[in-house]
Design an enzyme around this catalytic site. Structure first.
Site, PDB file in Angstrom:
ATOM      1  N   ARG A 176       0.808  -1.225   0.000  1.00 26.67           N
ATOM      2  CA  ARG A 176       0.000   0.000   0.000  1.00 26.67           C
ATOM      3  C   ARG A 176       0.842   1.276   0.000  1.00 26.67           C
ATOM      4  O   ARG A 176       0.331   2.337  -0.325  1.00 26.67           O
ATOM      5  CB  ARG A 176      -1.027  -0.052   1.135  1.00 26.67           C
ATOM      6  CG  ARG A 176      -2.096  -1.118   0.849  1.00 26.67           C
ATOM      7  CD  ARG A 176      -3.165  -1.174   1.905  1.00 26.67           C
ATOM      8  NE  ARG A 176      -2.728  -1.748   3.150  1.00 26.67           N
ATOM      9  CZ  ARG A 176      -2.760  -3.039   3.466  1.00 26.67           C
ATOM     10  NH1 ARG A 176      -3.224  -3.922   2.609  1.00 26.67           N
ATOM     11  NH2 ARG A 176      -2.338  -3.462   4.648  1.00 26.67           N
ATOM     12  N   GLU A 180       2.413  -7.070  12.934  1.00 30.52           N
ATOM     13  CA  GLU A 180       1.320  -7.221  13.905  1.00 30.52           C
ATOM     14  C   GLU A 180       0.705  -8.615  13.764  1.00 30.52           C
ATOM     15  O   GLU A 180       0.245  -9.202  14.726  1.00 30.52           O
ATOM     16  CB  GLU A 180       0.256  -6.147  13.656  1.00 30.52           C
ATOM     17  CG  GLU A 180      -0.783  -6.030  14.763  1.00 30.52           C
ATOM     18  CD  GLU A 180      -1.924  -5.084  14.407  1.00 30.52           C
ATOM     19  OE1 GLU A 180      -1.952  -4.547  13.298  1.00 30.52           O
ATOM     20  OE2 GLU A 180      -2.796  -4.917  15.276  1.00 30.52           O
TER      21      GLU A 180
HETATM   22  P1  AMP Z   1       3.708  -2.839  11.628  1.00 36.31           P
HETATM   23  O1  AMP Z   1       4.994  -3.351  11.044  1.00 36.31           O
HETATM   24  O2  AMP Z   1       3.237  -3.678  12.788  1.00 36.31           O
HETATM   25  O3  AMP Z   1       3.781  -1.372  11.944  1.00 36.31           O
HETATM   26  O4  AMP Z   1       2.585  -3.042  10.514  1.00 36.31           O
HETATM   27  C1  AMP Z   1       2.447  -2.139   9.448  1.00 36.31           C
HETATM   28  C2  AMP Z   1       2.275  -2.828   8.139  1.00 36.31           C
HETATM   29  O5  AMP Z   1       1.337  -3.895   8.215  1.00 36.31           O
HETATM   30  C3  AMP Z   1       1.739  -1.876   7.088  1.00 36.31           C
HETATM   31  O6  AMP Z   1       2.355  -2.174   5.836  1.00 36.31           O
HETATM   32  C4  AMP Z   1       0.252  -2.137   7.065  1.00 36.31           C
HETATM   33  O7  AMP Z   1      -0.248  -2.100   5.744  1.00 36.31           O
HETATM   34  C5  AMP Z   1       0.095  -3.524   7.667  1.00 36.31           C
HETATM   35  N1  AMP Z   1      -0.863  -3.553   8.796  1.00 36.31           N
HETATM   36  C6  AMP Z   1      -0.572  -3.871  10.081  1.00 36.31           C
HETATM   37  N2  AMP Z   1      -1.652  -3.833  10.855  1.00 36.31           N
HETATM   38  C7  AMP Z   1      -2.668  -3.450  10.058  1.00 36.31           C
HETATM   39  C8  AMP Z   1      -4.059  -3.183  10.281  1.00 36.31           C
HETATM   40  N3  AMP Z   1      -4.609  -3.307  11.498  1.00 36.31           N
HETATM   41  N4  AMP Z   1      -4.811  -2.803   9.221  1.00 36.31           N
HETATM   42  C9  AMP Z   1      -4.253  -2.671   7.983  1.00 36.31           C
HETATM   43  N5  AMP Z   1      -2.959  -2.901   7.709  1.00 36.31           N
HETATM   44  C10 AMP Z   1      -2.163  -3.284   8.733  1.00 36.31           C
END
Ligand code: AMP
Length: 188
Positions: free
Chosen positions: A75, A112
């Site tokens: 994205r 996550e």
């Molecule tokens: P993080 O590395 O945990 O900060 O996760 C961020 C990445 O995972 C981004 O590329 C987001 O597109 C995706 N992502 C993580 N959690 C979500 C969520 N709750 N909704 C949508 N995309 C998420």
């Protein structure tokens, strides 16, 4: 539900952020139980809100001596290129494993909801180049940390990370340490 972020240096809230916040659909338990998936596709279906989103970033980064925008698959590939074109910067795709055909450097990280790895072509960025990292969302911050690490290993300076959405409860901002983070809306 997503809510607009108030700028600390402004007395009034930019009304464009209200439209952005209300165009994000929260889908519970996707891709697995307990995750509140922040779906940006309704935002993309509204040309005014999509343009407002990109414009807010362009207004912030124009004239800031940024020569490269690095977008995180997938994205970050939606928001990064229009920002790069508008500010006169190149676009660097940071991709999932085995997608880039040339020689790459890689960085593994924890999501996550799982584990992953980011790759960048060797030679995509020059020593000392000022780079903006773009993604749709920061959750735990692991993805942005991996992106920063990749770019710094290649000799670049990451001046800021920019996301549409922050999930503040997951404290991803703290993991970025000295790298500033700019977001348009937060979701709880
Ligand atoms: P993080 O590395 O945990 O900060 O996760 C961020 C990445 O995972 C981004 O590329 C987001 O597109 C995706 N992502 C993580 N959690 C979500 C969520 N709750 N909704 C949508 N995309 C998420």
């Amino acid at each position: 539900m997503a809510a607009p972020i108030e700028e600390k240096d402004q007395t009034t809230q930019d009304p464009r952020k209200e439209g952005i916040a209300s165009s994000i659909r929260v889908v519970p338990h996707v891709p697995k139980g307990g995750i509140m998936f922040q779906d940006i596709t309704p935002l993309l279906l509204d040309p005014k809100v999509f343009k407002d989103t990109v414009d807010l970033f362009i207004e912030r980064y124009t004239g800031k001596d940024i020569s490269a925008v690095a977008g995180i698959e997938a994205r970050g590939f939606i928001f990064g290129p229009p920002i790069a074109l508008a500010i006169g910067a190149k676009f660097i795709p940071l991709r999932k494993p085995r997608k880039l055909p040339g020689e790459v450097i890689s960085e593994a990280y924890v999501l996550e909801y799982g584990r992953d790895c980011l790759e960048m072509h060797v030679g995509a960025v020059q020593q000392g180049e000022h780079v903006l990292v773009v993604d749709d969302l920061i959750a735990t911050g692991g993805t942005l940390c991996a992106a920063i690490s990749l770019l710094e290993r290649a000799g670049a300076k990451v001046v800021e990370c920019a996301c549409v959405i922050e999930l503040p409860e997951l404290k991803g901002r703290e993991r970025l340490k000295d790298t500033p983070l700019y977001v348009l809306v937060e979701s709880h």
